[in-house]
Scaffold this active site. Structure first.
Site, PDB file in Angstrom:
ATOM      1  N   ASP A  32       0.859  -1.188   0.000  1.00  0.00           N
ATOM      2  CA  ASP A  32       0.000   0.000   0.000  1.00  0.00           C
ATOM      3  C   ASP A  32       0.891   1.232   0.000  1.00  0.00           C
ATOM      4  O   ASP A  32       2.090   1.115  -0.292  1.00  0.00           O
ATOM      5  CB  ASP A  32      -0.963  -0.006   1.205  1.00  0.00           C
ATOM      6  CG  ASP A  32      -2.288   0.681   0.889  1.00  0.00           C
ATOM      7  OD1 ASP A  32      -2.253   1.855   0.483  1.00  0.00           O
ATOM      8  OD2 ASP A  32      -3.349   0.056   1.040  1.00  0.00           O
ATOM      9  N   HIS A  63      -2.979   2.842  -4.671  1.00  0.00           N
ATOM     10  CA  HIS A  63      -2.307   2.435  -3.427  1.00  0.00           C
ATOM     11  C   HIS A  63      -0.924   1.816  -3.726  1.00  0.00           C
ATOM     12  O   HIS A  63      -0.484   0.906  -3.026  1.00  0.00           O
ATOM     13  CB  HIS A  63      -3.174   1.443  -2.637  1.00  0.00           C
ATOM     14  CG  HIS A  63      -4.408   2.084  -2.053  1.00  0.00           C
ATOM     15  ND1 HIS A  63      -4.388   2.815  -0.888  1.00  0.00           N
ATOM     16  CD2 HIS A  63      -5.689   2.134  -2.490  1.00  0.00           C
ATOM     17  CE1 HIS A  63      -5.609   3.264  -0.618  1.00  0.00           C
ATOM     18  NE2 HIS A  63      -6.411   2.870  -1.590  1.00  0.00           N
ATOM     19  N   GLU A 100     -10.357   2.575  -4.641  1.00  0.00           N
ATOM     20  CA  GLU A 100     -10.044   3.997  -4.450  1.00  0.00           C
ATOM     21  C   GLU A 100      -9.033   4.542  -5.458  1.00  0.00           C
ATOM     22  O   GLU A 100      -8.255   5.437  -5.135  1.00  0.00           O
ATOM     23  CB  GLU A 100      -9.519   4.222  -3.016  1.00  0.00           C
ATOM     24  CG  GLU A 100     -10.526   3.828  -1.975  1.00  0.00           C
ATOM     25  CD  GLU A 100     -10.012   3.948  -0.533  1.00  0.00           C
ATOM     26  OE1 GLU A 100     -10.824   4.274   0.338  1.00  0.00           O
ATOM     27  OE2 GLU A 100      -8.808   3.715  -0.288  1.00  0.00           O
ATOM     28  N   TRP A 128      -7.679  -2.281   9.249  1.00  0.00           N
ATOM     29  CA  TRP A 128      -6.731  -1.347   8.657  1.00  0.00           C
ATOM     30  C   TRP A 128      -5.951  -0.737   9.813  1.00  0.00           C
ATOM     31  O   TRP A 128      -6.482  -0.607  10.922  1.00  0.00           O
ATOM     32  CB  TRP A 128      -7.473  -0.282   7.844  1.00  0.00           C
ATOM     33  CG  TRP A 128      -8.313  -0.906   6.779  1.00  0.00           C
ATOM     34  CD1 TRP A 128      -9.644  -1.190   6.849  1.00  0.00           C
ATOM     35  CD2 TRP A 128      -7.873  -1.378   5.503  1.00  0.00           C
ATOM     36  NE1 TRP A 128     -10.062  -1.812   5.693  1.00  0.00           N
ATOM     37  CE2 TRP A 128      -8.996  -1.933   4.849  1.00  0.00           C
ATOM     38  CE3 TRP A 128      -6.640  -1.390   4.845  1.00  0.00           C
ATOM     39  CZ2 TRP A 128      -8.922  -2.488   3.571  1.00  0.00           C
ATOM     40  CZ3 TRP A 128      -6.577  -1.939   3.572  1.00  0.00           C
ATOM     41  CH2 TRP A 128      -7.701  -2.477   2.951  1.00  0.00           C
ATOM     42  N   THR A 129      -4.718  -0.364   9.541  1.00  0.00           N
ATOM     43  CA  THR A 129      -3.895  -0.032  10.702  1.00  0.00           C
ATOM     44  C   THR A 129      -3.330   1.391  10.704  1.00  0.00           C
ATOM     45  O   THR A 129      -2.286   1.634  11.291  1.00  0.00           O
ATOM     46  CB  THR A 129      -2.764  -1.065  10.865  1.00  0.00           C
ATOM     47  OG1 THR A 129      -1.992  -1.111   9.661  1.00  0.00           O
ATOM     48  CG2 THR A 129      -3.311  -2.447  11.167  1.00  0.00           C
TER      49      THR A 129
HETATM   50  C1  ACM Z   1     -10.854  -0.091   1.483  1.00  0.00           C
HETATM   51  O1  ACM Z   1     -11.213   0.105   2.651  1.00  0.00           O
HETATM   52  N1  ACM Z   1     -10.264   0.885   0.804  1.00  0.00           N
HETATM   53  C2  ACM Z   1     -11.086  -1.360   0.817  1.00  0.00           C
END
Ligand code: ACM
Length: 557
Positions: free
Chosen positions: A201, A262, A319, A466-467
């Site tokens: 990412d 990303h 995104e 997610w961190t």
């Molecule tokens: C995401 O939360 N962008 C998959």
């Protein structure tokens, strides 16, 4: 005298009947300690005494994975070292692999009687799931004089969903092999079976690729809190170790290599394949206008496909619009648009995703992607869509209508980086809403369950962590526990059998296991018990409410 004897006999018989009735009633009212709740569980009378002396019999036709796990866990958690025995006579713990499926509904059957324990299944996976249920009963039983008096049950069980997943983002913050193994242990304990690993990412690329060593050596530098943190990544040996560890627990590991957005960390390492970004998201995309980009990504994906035997690769594809502005200026992308008559950037994105998906299918793997791909023309029978935008339910319905297999992981209630209590500050909220454990338990809702395509197309459910706001192991535990238990029950247990009050009773016992294991968990029964976080100080602007920010940014755009 005879009359008196008769009277005593009658009284004795009466007492036996009453005692049997009471013990039967007690057995019936006993709370099962098993999470997720099995398809059918009948308490029985009596106890089975398990000790070092109890032999364990493993069917010679079985590979013995379940029995190995059972013995290791028993030693680890209760200090009991049982030995294997070739004889199948009772009393014993017996693992029996049935050559043909006896009951078409059950994955496994577990019988705990005073005379012994039997786990029966027609698959290795079934034996493993059965051994986990025994271990849950074991771990909820106190050791007395080096013995466990296990309550007796008859269990017949099968999962509601086959996909019972957890995603961990290690690009934002890297936790390392031991923490991942710890998470895999807990996943196995709750019968979760898919570990989705978000390895690339913006902040960091965490996966060694032999053909492109700068990806991990340079792309691995930095994290969300500190862009200059020393490179952290998994070597291919590490990956092999984790994949094997997971496989021994019947968990598949699914890598995510996020593209075409990303891609910032990758672009730091190999800028020649960057498609650029914008001011807010610099170098955010790969360049879909260059043939060399596809060659590069295909080479990476080939290595990934060999490393991860799950036969599934998640390509992200989320995104992209956050940072693809530069495509409007990039000569290669402009030439591509002209050549292929792509009328806007969304069509460029679809072109990119389609080509990558084709390569993955040619490698013999399945394509997984976030729900932005619903509008694309990806191969329906080789693609699974991950519905994450809870505020865009229409995307899920579109996925159903087009016939895509789906995994349900909407932010609300399945993003575990969202806080779980109104008083918590570190983590996300969405317009003030967050993710209490009850909301996880109550998912999926009726509309999804009763949708005519649901049975055929929903592979299952998954929670994602997610961190950005999670930088320490303790905070990770705090977000994961105890919500992992509700996730497990929502994924495994037939919705008609779910019952939150009953779950709460079982949950209380599992909180004790968390405490025993030294986890820094959240206690929904005593929200103030542990501070929200006690790790190192977080960066000041650690986004408390990411999606609010994102929406504001979109408005500015
Ligand atoms: C995401 O939360 N962008 C998959």
């Amino acid at each position: 005298m005879k009359k008196r004897n008769n009277h005593i006999k009658r009284l004795t018989a009466y007492c036996f009947v009453v005692a049997a009735f009471i013990s039967g009633a007690l057995a019936q009212s006993r709370i099962s300690p098993v999470i997720p709740m099995p398809q059918s569980i009948q308490p029985r009378e009596g106890v089975f005494v398990l000790s070092d002396q109890t032999p364990v019999y493993s069917d010679p036709i079985s590979k013995g994975t379940a029995v190995r796990y059972f013995l290791t866990e028993l030693l680890k958690h209760k200090g009991l070292a049982l030995s294997r025995n070739a004889s199948s006579s009772l009393p014993a713990v017996k693992f029996i692999l049935q050559s043909e499926k006896r009951s078409k509904d059950a994955l496994y059957q577990l019988d705990i009687r005073p005379e012994g324990i039997q786990v029966k299944a027609s698959t290795e996976e079934g034996l493993f799931a059965g051994s986990v249920s025994v271990l849950q009963i074991v771990r909820n039983t106190a050791l007395k004089d080096k013995k466990l008096e296990l309550a007796c049950y008859a269990i017949s069980d099968a999962p509601f969903y086959n996909w019972r997943g957890l995603m961990l983002d290690e690009s934002r913050h890297f936790f390392g092999k031991e923490k991942v193994k710890d998470i895999l242990d807990w996943m196995a304990f709750y019968k979760l079976n898919k570990f989705h690993w978000h390895l690339t990412d913006q902040p960091g690329w965490r996966l060694e690729i032999k053909g492109y060593p700068k990806l991990n050596l340079i792309g691995g530098i930095g994290n969300y809190s500190d862009p200059l943190a020393p490179a952290k990544y998994y070597t291919q040996d590490d990956i092999n170790e984790i994949v094997a560890y997971a496989a021994a627990r019947f968990i598949q590991v699914i890598p995510e290599v996020d593209m075409p957005g990303h891609a910032t960390a990758a672009n730091k390492a190999y800028p020649e394949f960057s498609g650029g970004g914008n001011e807010k998201y610099p170098e955010f995309t790969f360049n879909p206008g260059k043939e060399a980009t596809f060659q590069y990504l295909n080479n990476i994906l080939k290595e990934v496909n060999v490393l991860f035997p799950s036969g599934m690769i998640h390509i992200g594809a989320d995104e992209v619009h956050f940072g693809n502005d530069n495509w409007n200026k990039d000569p290669a992308v402009q030439a591509l648009m002209k050549d292929k008559q792509l009328k806007d950037l969304k069509e460029v994105e679809n072109y990119f995703v389609h080509r990558i998906a084709d390569s993955i299918v040619k490698m013999g793997a399945e394509v997984l992607a976030w729900d932005e791909v619903v509008g694309s023309s990806l191969p329906i029978n080789k693609t699974t869509v991950f519905w994450w935008r809870h505020d865009k339910r229409a995307e899920l319905m579109k996925a159903f209508n087009k016939g895509f297999k789906t995994v349900l992981c909407p932010r609300l209630p399945l993003y575990f980086d969202f806080v779980q209590d109104s008083t918590q500050k570190i983590g996300r909220k969405w317009a003030g809403n967050f993710v209490p454990i009850k909301s996880v338990y109550e998912f999926p809702d009726k509309e999804i369950l009763e949708h005519p395509k649901s049975k055929q197309l929903v592979r299952g459910i998954q929670a994602n962590i997610w961190t950005e706001s999670v930088s320490t192991e303790q905070h990770l535990d705090y977000m994961l526990f105890p919500r992992i238990t509700a996730l497990a029950e929502s994924a495994w247990t037939n919705p008609l059998k779910k019952n939150y009050s009953d779950f709460e009773l079982r949950l209380k016992r599992h909180l004790r296991l968390f405490a025993e294991s030294g986890l820094y968990y959240f206690d929904p029964f005593e929200p103030g018990k542990y501070k929200e976080f006690n790790g190192p100080v977080q960066r000041k602007n650690m986004m408390p409410d990411t999606d609010e920010l994102t929406r504001q940014e979109r408005q500015i755009k």
